[in-house]
Design a protein around this motif. Sequence first.
Motif, PDB file in Angstrom:
ATOM      1  N   PRO A 192      80.444  40.987  19.146  1.00 12.33           N
ATOM      2  CA  PRO A 192      80.090  41.136  20.444  1.00 12.33           C
ATOM      3  C   PRO A 192      78.738  39.908  20.392  1.00 12.33           C
ATOM      4  O   PRO A 192      78.513  39.454  21.541  1.00 12.33           O
ATOM      5  N   ALA A 193      78.130  40.104  19.352  1.00 11.08           N
ATOM      6  CA  ALA A 193      77.031  38.770  19.466  1.00 11.08           C
ATOM      7  C   ALA A 193      77.622  37.507  19.734  1.00 11.08           C
ATOM      8  O   ALA A 193      76.982  36.708  20.556  1.00 11.08           O
ATOM      9  N   HIS A 194      78.896  37.028  19.099  1.00  9.53           N
ATOM     10  CA  HIS A 194      79.211  35.737  19.430  1.00  9.53           C
ATOM     11  C   HIS A 194      79.699  35.775  20.809  1.00  9.53           C
ATOM     12  O   HIS A 194      79.634  34.602  21.382  1.00  9.53           O
ATOM     13  N   ALA A 195      80.430  36.795  21.557  1.00 11.63           N
ATOM     14  CA  ALA A 195      80.593  36.642  22.884  1.00 11.63           C
ATOM     15  C   ALA A 195      79.391  36.308  23.855  1.00 11.63           C
ATOM     16  O   ALA A 195      79.800  35.657  24.642  1.00 11.63           O
ATOM     17  N   ILE A 196      78.439  36.994  23.425  1.00  8.24           N
ATOM     18  CA  ILE A 196      77.307  36.834  24.078  1.00  8.24           C
ATOM     19  C   ILE A 196      76.731  35.236  24.126  1.00  8.24           C
ATOM     20  O   ILE A 196      76.557  34.625  24.898  1.00  8.24           O
ATOM     21  N   ALA A 197      76.659  35.122  22.710  1.00  8.81           N
ATOM     22  CA  ALA A 197      75.825  33.573  22.249  1.00  8.81           C
ATOM     23  C   ALA A 197      76.719  32.454  22.974  1.00  8.81           C
ATOM     24  O   ALA A 197      76.077  31.445  23.446  1.00  8.81           O
ATOM     25  N   LEU A 198      78.151  32.660  22.939  1.00  6.51           N
ATOM     26  CA  LEU A 198      79.086  31.496  23.128  1.00  6.51           C
ATOM     27  C   LEU A 198      79.350  31.833  24.930  1.00  6.51           C
ATOM     28  O   LEU A 198      80.226  31.012  25.136  1.00  6.51           O
ATOM     29  N   GLY A 199      78.330  32.445  25.546  1.00  3.67           N
ATOM     30  CA  GLY A 199      78.532  32.477  27.191  1.00  3.67           C
ATOM     31  C   GLY A 199      79.948  32.938  27.757  1.00  3.67           C
ATOM     32  O   GLY A 199      80.456  32.513  28.417  1.00  3.67           O
ATOM     33  N   PHE A 200      80.393  34.066  26.648  1.00  4.43           N
ATOM     34  CA  PHE A 200      81.821  34.767  27.147  1.00  4.43           C
ATOM     35  C   PHE A 200      82.862  33.634  27.447  1.00  4.43           C
ATOM     36  O   PHE A 200      83.740  33.670  28.115  1.00  4.43           O
ATOM     37  N   TRP A 205      74.248  30.861  25.500  1.00  5.13           N
ATOM     38  CA  TRP A 205      73.483  31.843  26.218  1.00  5.13           C
ATOM     39  C   TRP A 205      72.008  31.432  26.412  1.00  5.13           C
ATOM     40  O   TRP A 205      71.455  31.889  27.400  1.00  5.13           O
ATOM     41  N   ASP A 206      71.296  30.691  25.604  1.00  4.64           N
ATOM     42  CA  ASP A 206      70.031  30.013  25.821  1.00  4.64           C
ATOM     43  C   ASP A 206      70.000  29.059  27.248  1.00  4.64           C
ATOM     44  O   ASP A 206      69.187  29.377  28.256  1.00  4.64           O
ATOM     45  N   GLU A 207      71.259  28.351  27.655  1.00  2.00           N
ATOM     46  CA  GLU A 207      71.233  27.656  28.943  1.00  2.00           C
ATOM     47  C   GLU A 207      71.135  28.487  29.972  1.00  2.00           C
ATOM     48  O   GLU A 207      70.907  28.645  31.144  1.00  2.00           O
ATOM     49  N   ILE A 208      72.415  29.831  29.699  1.00  2.00           N
ATOM     50  CA  ILE A 208      72.414  30.807  30.742  1.00  2.00           C
ATOM     51  C   ILE A 208      71.264  31.345  31.265  1.00  2.00           C
ATOM     52  O   ILE A 208      70.905  31.434  32.575  1.00  2.00           O
ATOM     53  N   VAL A 209      70.485  32.160  30.321  1.00  2.00           N
ATOM     54  CA  VAL A 209      69.282  32.960  30.659  1.00  2.00           C
ATOM     55  C   VAL A 209      68.163  32.086  31.223  1.00  2.00           C
ATOM     56  O   VAL A 209      67.396  32.579  32.098  1.00  2.00           O
ATOM     57  N   ALA A 210      68.004  30.594  30.714  1.00  2.00           N
ATOM     58  CA  ALA A 210      66.858  29.997  31.014  1.00  2.00           C
ATOM     59  C   ALA A 210      67.392  29.593  32.618  1.00  2.00           C
ATOM     60  O   ALA A 210      66.373  29.388  33.361  1.00  2.00           O
ATOM     61  N   PHE A 211      68.679  29.250  32.918  1.00  2.00           N
ATOM     62  CA  PHE A 211      68.933  28.827  34.183  1.00  2.00           C
ATOM     63  C   PHE A 211      68.785  30.079  35.233  1.00  2.00           C
ATOM     64  O   PHE A 211      68.377  29.633  36.372  1.00  2.00           O
ATOM     65  N   TRP A 212      69.368  31.376  34.859  1.00  2.00           N
ATOM     66  CA  TRP A 212      69.082  32.455  35.475  1.00  2.00           C
ATOM     67  C   TRP A 212      67.311  32.344  35.775  1.00  2.00           C
ATOM     68  O   TRP A 212      66.989  32.695  37.011  1.00  2.00           O
ATOM     69  N   LEU A 213      66.433  32.357  34.928  1.00  2.00           N
ATOM     70  CA  LEU A 213      65.019  32.236  35.025  1.00  2.00           C
ATOM     71  C   LEU A 213      64.718  31.112  36.294  1.00  2.00           C
ATOM     72  O   LEU A 213      63.983  31.588  37.073  1.00  2.00           O
ATOM     73  N   VAL A 214      65.217  29.991  36.189  1.00  2.00           N
ATOM     74  CA  VAL A 214      65.006  28.786  37.240  1.00  2.00           C
ATOM     75  C   VAL A 214      65.391  29.630  38.574  1.00  2.00           C
ATOM     76  O   VAL A 214      64.607  29.510  39.545  1.00  2.00           O
ATOM     77  N   LEU A 215      66.696  29.967  38.735  1.00  2.00           N
ATOM     78  CA  LEU A 215      66.984  30.459  39.901  1.00  2.00           C
ATOM     79  C   LEU A 215      66.432  31.596  40.374  1.00  2.00           C
ATOM     80  O   LEU A 215      65.807  31.807  41.741  1.00  2.00           O
TER      81      LEU A 215
END
Length: 176
Positions: free
Chosen positions: A24-32, A97-107
Motif C-alpha cells: 500500500p505504501a508503494h501505491a500511495i507514494a507512486l501517486g496511484f 506523493w510529495d507533489e500531490i500533497v504539496a499542490f493540494w496545499l497550494v490549491l
Amino acid sequence: MTASKPQPSLAPRRASAAFMLAHPAHAIALGFGSGLSPFAPGTVGTLWGWMSFLVLMHWLSAAQMGLLIAGGALVGWWACTTTARNLRVADPGAIVWDEIVAFWLVLWLAMPMGLMGQIVAFALFRFFDAAKPGPVGWADSLFKGFGWRGGWGILFDDFVAAFCTLLVIALWRFFA
C-alpha cells in the motif's frame, strides 16, 4: 572456513505496476500510478493532484480538506520512506506523493480562483519544484538519504516549493 551467504543485490529497483501493487505504501507514494509515467512523472503527479483536488473539493469542507492534507503528509512520510527504501533510491522520480500533497496545499490556500489562476499556480509550482531555486534547493539538500529523515526530505522540498508558489500568488494578488 565458512562460505559467506550471498548478499542481495543493492542495485536500484525500477518502479512498475507490479511493484506499486505489492505494498500500500508503494501505491500511495507512486501517486496511484501517476508516478509510473515514463515522461515527467512529477508533472503527471502534480496533474493528478490538481484533478483529485477539484473532485475532492465538492465533497469535503475546507477544514476537512486541511485535515486530509495534514493526514496525507503524515501517511505520505511513511509511504515515501518505505517506497524509497524498497526501490533502493533515496529520492526516486517515480515517487510523486510529495507533489500531490504539496499542490493540494497550494490549491487549498489559494482557492477560489479561476482556471487561469490554477494554471498559473500549476506552472509556478512545477517551476519551483523542478528548477529548485533558492530556498527550494536549500530544502532539497537538507534531508538526504534513507530512513525517516530521507522520507521527510522527499516531502520537505515540495512543501517549500508550495510556500514559494503561494508567496508569488500572494504578491501577485496584492500588486494586481
